[in-house]
Scaffold this motif. Structure first.
Motif, PDB file in Angstrom:
ATOM      1  N   VAL A 216      43.832  43.385  48.670  1.00 34.20           N
ATOM      2  CA  VAL A 216      45.003  43.076  49.487  1.00 34.20           C
ATOM      3  C   VAL A 216      45.873  44.319  49.598  1.00 34.20           C
ATOM      4  O   VAL A 216      46.159  44.978  48.600  1.00 34.20           O
ATOM      5  CB  VAL A 216      45.809  41.914  48.864  1.00 34.20           C
TER       6      VAL A 216
ATOM      7  N   MET B 130      47.165  36.505  57.325  1.00 41.38           N
ATOM      8  CA  MET B 130      46.192  37.367  56.683  1.00 41.38           C
ATOM      9  C   MET B 130      44.903  37.451  57.496  1.00 41.38           C
ATOM     10  O   MET B 130      44.423  36.456  58.045  1.00 41.38           O
ATOM     11  CB  MET B 130      45.853  36.839  55.278  1.00 41.38           C
ATOM     12  N   LYS B 131      44.365  38.633  57.560  1.00 44.59           N
ATOM     13  CA  LYS B 131      43.098  38.862  58.230  1.00 44.59           C
ATOM     14  C   LYS B 131      42.248  39.797  57.375  1.00 44.59           C
ATOM     15  O   LYS B 131      42.773  40.675  56.667  1.00 44.59           O
ATOM     16  CB  LYS B 131      43.299  39.505  59.610  1.00 44.59           C
TER      17      LYS B 131
ATOM     18  N   GLU C  80      47.583  30.561  56.549  1.00 47.84           N
ATOM     19  CA  GLU C  80      46.974  31.848  56.195  1.00 47.84           C
ATOM     20  C   GLU C  80      47.986  32.985  56.166  1.00 47.84           C
ATOM     21  O   GLU C  80      47.624  34.134  55.885  1.00 47.84           O
ATOM     22  CB  GLU C  80      45.840  32.178  57.169  1.00 47.84           C
ATOM     23  N   TYR C  81      49.239  32.708  56.476  1.00 42.86           N
ATOM     24  CA  TYR C  81      50.298  33.728  56.425  1.00 42.86           C
ATOM     25  C   TYR C  81      49.942  34.987  57.236  1.00 42.86           C
ATOM     26  O   TYR C  81      50.363  36.092  56.882  1.00 42.86           O
ATOM     27  CB  TYR C  81      50.578  34.124  54.981  1.00 42.86           C
TER      28      TYR C  81
ATOM     29  N   ILE D 221      51.848  40.243  50.536  1.00 44.58           N
ATOM     30  CA  ILE D 221      51.716  38.831  50.897  1.00 44.58           C
ATOM     31  C   ILE D 221      51.357  37.949  49.699  1.00 44.58           C
ATOM     32  O   ILE D 221      51.799  36.803  49.615  1.00 44.58           O
ATOM     33  CB  ILE D 221      50.666  38.664  52.023  1.00 44.58           C
ATOM     34  N   THR D 222      50.570  38.470  48.764  1.00 50.05           N
ATOM     35  CA  THR D 222      50.177  37.645  47.611  1.00 50.05           C
ATOM     36  C   THR D 222      51.399  37.220  46.799  1.00 50.05           C
ATOM     37  O   THR D 222      51.480  36.081  46.339  1.00 50.05           O
ATOM     38  CB  THR D 222      49.198  38.403  46.704  1.00 50.05           C
TER      39      THR D 222
ATOM     40  N   ASN E  88      38.201  34.581  47.955  1.00 45.22           N
ATOM     41  CA  ASN E  88      38.005  33.624  49.039  1.00 45.22           C
ATOM     42  C   ASN E  88      36.537  33.593  49.437  1.00 45.22           C
ATOM     43  O   ASN E  88      35.940  34.633  49.732  1.00 45.22           O
ATOM     44  CB  ASN E  88      38.873  34.023  50.243  1.00 45.22           C
TER      45      ASN E  88
ATOM     46  N   MET F 107      56.719  39.941  55.026  1.00 49.79           N
ATOM     47  CA  MET F 107      55.711  39.343  54.143  1.00 49.79           C
ATOM     48  C   MET F 107      55.776  39.945  52.740  1.00 49.79           C
ATOM     49  O   MET F 107      54.770  40.059  52.067  1.00 49.79           O
ATOM     50  CB  MET F 107      54.311  39.527  54.739  1.00 49.79           C
TER      51      MET F 107
ATOM     52  N   THR G 250      49.016  44.392  51.243  1.00 49.66           N
ATOM     53  CA  THR G 250      50.422  44.102  51.512  1.00 49.66           C
ATOM     54  C   THR G 250      50.979  43.263  50.375  1.00 49.66           C
ATOM     55  O   THR G 250      50.259  42.861  49.458  1.00 49.66           O
ATOM     56  CB  THR G 250      50.587  43.332  52.840  1.00 49.66           C
TER      57      THR G 250
ATOM     58  N   ARG H  43      42.343  39.030  46.845  1.00 53.07           N
ATOM     59  CA  ARG H  43      42.230  37.617  47.192  1.00 53.07           C
ATOM     60  C   ARG H  43      40.788  37.187  46.957  1.00 53.07           C
ATOM     61  O   ARG H  43      39.863  37.846  47.432  1.00 53.07           O
ATOM     62  CB  ARG H  43      42.602  37.372  48.650  1.00 53.07           C
TER      63      ARG H  43
END
Length: 276
Positions: free
Chosen positions: A104, A270-271, A267-268, A108-109, A97, A1, A106, A95
């Motif tokens: 964040v 993501m949690k 959502e890749y 991932i963004t 949301n 990711m 990681t 993020r």
């Protein structure tokens, strides 16, 4: 990711603070920091030398422009379609949301923005909005804004026929030139970056560009480049430039051949995790 395109962090005189380097290390995101040769030893004391690119020049008096053009060409030689340019004073990434700004942890963004950008054949730049400019409790926040300026944390398509120029407001100038040529830009609100305010940190362009009448010179420089859409005003006790982007509303994104947009969110993985 993690991102697949190279991340370059441009830095000068900030081996002590190295905010962006620290947050990328924390997120385990691969990157390279770009420094002038006279400062290499200082940076190598606190950053893995394998993550340092040394410029072939020093103290040219042109701000960050020569360094930005150097790593643009460097990324092309690596065979990259895009490259990331990050300022060296970024504290965190977020993020946005459901009216919450969530930190964040990681890369991932970066990956999500890359995947989004790769859908379109005429997208020149993508980037994250400053966290301070994303008002949390607004019902009209959109995931992104189309065709505006991209600052400080940007993904740049390598094939666009432009390079960095001038000495002031180079971010805005590059975005405007892309838009005038019919390209599109995307400024994400879904993903934000928390940057230390300009002029509150030593190093970088604080001394060479922003001190004294630097703010006015910046605004005047952009006006000379784009007098058709730029105005200069004084606000909050200092000179500011204002750009009218309304004329670029007709620049429409065009999908790459064969690309089909998904019909449901991804959502890749993501949690949201509560941290004690």
């Amino acid at each position: 990711m993690n991102p697949r395109y190279p991340i370059y962090v441009i830095s000068k005189g900030r081996w002590g603070s190295r905010l962006t380097s620290k947050v990328l290390e924390l997120m385990n995101v691969p990157y390279h920091i770009v420094v002038e040769p006279q400062e290499y030893d200082r940076y190598a004391e606190v950053i893995d030398p394998n993550k340092i690119y040394t410029l072939p020049f020093a103290n040219l008096g042109q701000g960050s422009i020569p360094a930005r053009n150097w790593y643009w060409e460097h990324s092309i030689k690596q065979g990259a379609k895009w490259h990331w340019m990050l300022d060296d004073n970024i504290r965190d990434f977020y993020r946005l949301n459901r009216n919450r700004k969530i930190r964040v942890k990681t890369g991932i963004t970066f990956k999500i923005i890359e995947d989004f950008a790769d859908r379109y054949k005429n997208l020149a730049q993508a980037g994250m909005q400053y966290m301070m400019f994303a008002i949390r409790k607004r019902s009209y926040n959109k995931p992104y804004i189309l065709n505006t300026r991209i600052y400080s944390y940007m993904l740049i398509r390598n094939e666009i026929p432009f390079r960095w120029r001038g000495r002031y407001n180079e971010d805005t100038d590059l975005s405007i030139r892309c838009l005038k040529a019919g390209w599109c830009t995307i400024l994400f609100y879904a993903f934000l970056a928390n940057k230390q305010a300009t002029m509150l940190m030593k190093g970088g362009n604080t001394e060479s560009l922003y001190k004294g009448d630097g703010r006015l010179l910046m605004a005047q420089s952009l006006y000379k480049q784009h007098p058709d859409i730029v105005r200069i005003k004084r606000k909050w006790g200092r000179w500011q430039h204002y750009v009218n982007y309304n004329g670029f509303k007709h620049n429409k994104l065009m999908l790459e051949d064969g690309v089909t947009l998904p019909n449901k969110p991804n959502e890749y993985g993501m949690k949201i995790v509560k941290v004690k």
